[in-house]
Design a protein around this motif. Structure first.
Motif, PDB file in Angstrom:
ATOM      1  N   THR A  15       0.827  -1.206   0.000  1.00 46.71           N
ATOM      2  CA  THR A  15       0.000   0.000   0.000  1.00 46.71           C
ATOM      3  C   THR A  15       0.860   1.255   0.000  1.00 46.71           C
ATOM      4  O   THR A  15       0.603   2.202  -0.757  1.00 46.71           O
ATOM      5  N   ALA A  18       2.305   1.764  -3.373  1.00 50.95           N
ATOM      6  CA  ALA A  18       1.307   2.278  -4.312  1.00 50.95           C
ATOM      7  C   ALA A  18       1.134   3.786  -4.126  1.00 50.95           C
ATOM      8  O   ALA A  18       1.013   4.535  -5.108  1.00 50.95           O
ATOM      9  N   ALA A  22       2.170   6.515  -6.928  1.00 53.52           N
ATOM     10  CA  ALA A  22       1.136   7.451  -7.380  1.00 53.52           C
ATOM     11  C   ALA A  22       1.623   8.890  -7.243  1.00 53.52           C
ATOM     12  O   ALA A  22       1.460   9.717  -8.145  1.00 53.52           O
ATOM     13  N   SER A  38      -6.485  13.668  -2.328  1.00 51.01           N
ATOM     14  CA  SER A  38      -7.480  13.000  -3.169  1.00 51.01           C
ATOM     15  C   SER A  38      -6.866  12.549  -4.492  1.00 51.01           C
ATOM     16  O   SER A  38      -7.184  11.461  -4.999  1.00 51.01           O
ATOM     17  N   ALA A  42      -6.722   8.645  -5.545  1.00 50.78           N
ATOM     18  CA  ALA A  42      -7.337   8.190  -6.797  1.00 50.78           C
ATOM     19  C   ALA A  42      -6.316   7.465  -7.671  1.00 50.78           C
ATOM     20  O   ALA A  42      -6.613   6.405  -8.239  1.00 50.78           O
ATOM     21  N   GLU A  43      -5.114   8.019  -7.772  1.00 50.75           N
ATOM     22  CA  GLU A  43      -4.070   7.410  -8.597  1.00 50.75           C
ATOM     23  C   GLU A  43      -3.629   6.068  -8.026  1.00 50.75           C
ATOM     24  O   GLU A  43      -3.313   5.131  -8.769  1.00 50.75           O
ATOM     25  N   ALA A  44      -3.606   5.962  -6.685  1.00 47.91           N
ATOM     26  CA  ALA A  44      -3.165   4.725  -6.025  1.00 47.91           C
ATOM     27  C   ALA A  44      -4.306   3.722  -5.861  1.00 47.91           C
ATOM     28  O   ALA A  44      -4.092   2.607  -5.374  1.00 47.91           O
ATOM     29  N   ASP A  45      -5.515   4.141  -6.244  1.00 52.42           N
ATOM     30  CA  ASP A  45      -6.707   3.286  -6.129  1.00 52.42           C
ATOM     31  C   ASP A  45      -6.978   2.898  -4.670  1.00 52.42           C
ATOM     32  O   ASP A  45      -7.220   1.735  -4.340  1.00 52.42           O
ATOM     33  N   ILE A  46      -6.905   3.903  -3.801  1.00 51.62           N
ATOM     34  CA  ILE A  46      -7.244   3.724  -2.388  1.00 51.62           C
ATOM     35  C   ILE A  46      -8.154   4.877  -1.987  1.00 51.62           C
ATOM     36  O   ILE A  46      -8.392   5.792  -2.783  1.00 51.62           O
ATOM     37  N   ASN A  47      -8.670   4.846  -0.761  1.00 53.21           N
ATOM     38  CA  ASN A  47      -9.438   5.993  -0.301  1.00 53.21           C
ATOM     39  C   ASN A  47      -8.580   6.881   0.601  1.00 53.21           C
ATOM     40  O   ASN A  47      -7.490   6.501   1.026  1.00 53.21           O
ATOM     41  N   THR A  50      -7.389   5.460   3.928  1.00 61.37           N
ATOM     42  CA  THR A  50      -6.244   4.556   3.836  1.00 61.37           C
ATOM     43  C   THR A  50      -4.951   5.352   3.763  1.00 61.37           C
ATOM     44  O   THR A  50      -3.940   4.989   4.391  1.00 61.37           O
TER      45      THR A  50
END
Length: 201
Positions: A15, A18, A22, A38, A42-47, A50
């Protein structure tokens, strides 16, 4: 360590990696002041939650990236046997290339960045110190001349690596490193195989 703990550690590493990838990718596209949590999430595909589980903010990501990269280069260059390789400075460039090749896209993003991060300065200081250690073993020159030479060499090859990452990368990075080595230690005449006396006739 229990299997469950190892699994958690791997998830944490994955994580955080990532997030760092990102962030590095975004840095190659915009100034650091324009990057938001944000954007990174979004680029790391997490919220966002996290992200905050691991970092207090963007500059904490910056610090961790800088420290990790400097550590990786330092460890790689420390592996060089300075005495047995004192007459073969190419080992420095070879080690730099090996580190970059471990995650070439990540380093590509970082060296394509437009931001004023201190990473380049930290790497230049590290590489100058390591190169100095090698050169001092067989060069007897004044400190001022040594500093001038190191500044020319190190800032020059950092610029060449950055230019390569911003190009189509048609030449292998190993070839780039070999060419930098030849330029640094043979000079322009040696690199171009020019006979100076013949050239001025």
């Amino acid at each position: 360590m229990h299997k469950s703990e190892r699994a958690v550690d791997r998830r944490v590493i994955k994580t955080k990696r990532a997030i760092q990838n990102a962030f590095a990718k975004l840095l190659s596209e915009k100034d650091i002041n324009d990057i938001t949590i944000s954007d990174i999430a979004a680029e790391a595909d997490i919220n966002r939650k996290t992200f905050y589980n691991y970092y207090a903010g963007i500059y904490e990501v910056v610090d961790e990236i800088e420290n990790d990269i400097v550590r990786r280069f330092d460890e790689a260059l420390t592996e060089i046997d300075l005495r047995s390789n004192a007459t073969s400075p190419y080992m420095v460039f070879e080690k730099i290339t090996s580190v970059i090749n471990t995650d070439i896209d990540f380093f590509g993003y970082l060296l394509s960045m437009n931001s004023n991060l201190s990473l380049s300065a930290k790497l230049v200081d590290l590489l100058k110190a390591k190169t100095r250690s090698i050169l001092q073993m067989y060069l007897d020159i004044s400190e001022s001349r040594m500093e001038l030479m190191l500044e020319f060499m190190v800032t020059g090859f950092v610029a060449v690596y950055r230019s390569w990452f911003n190009s189509d990368r048609s030449l292998p990075i190993e070839e780039i490193s070999a060419n930098i080595n030849e330029l640094c230690f043979k000079g322009l005449n040696g690199y171009l195989h020019i006979d100076v006396e013949e050239a001025v006739k």
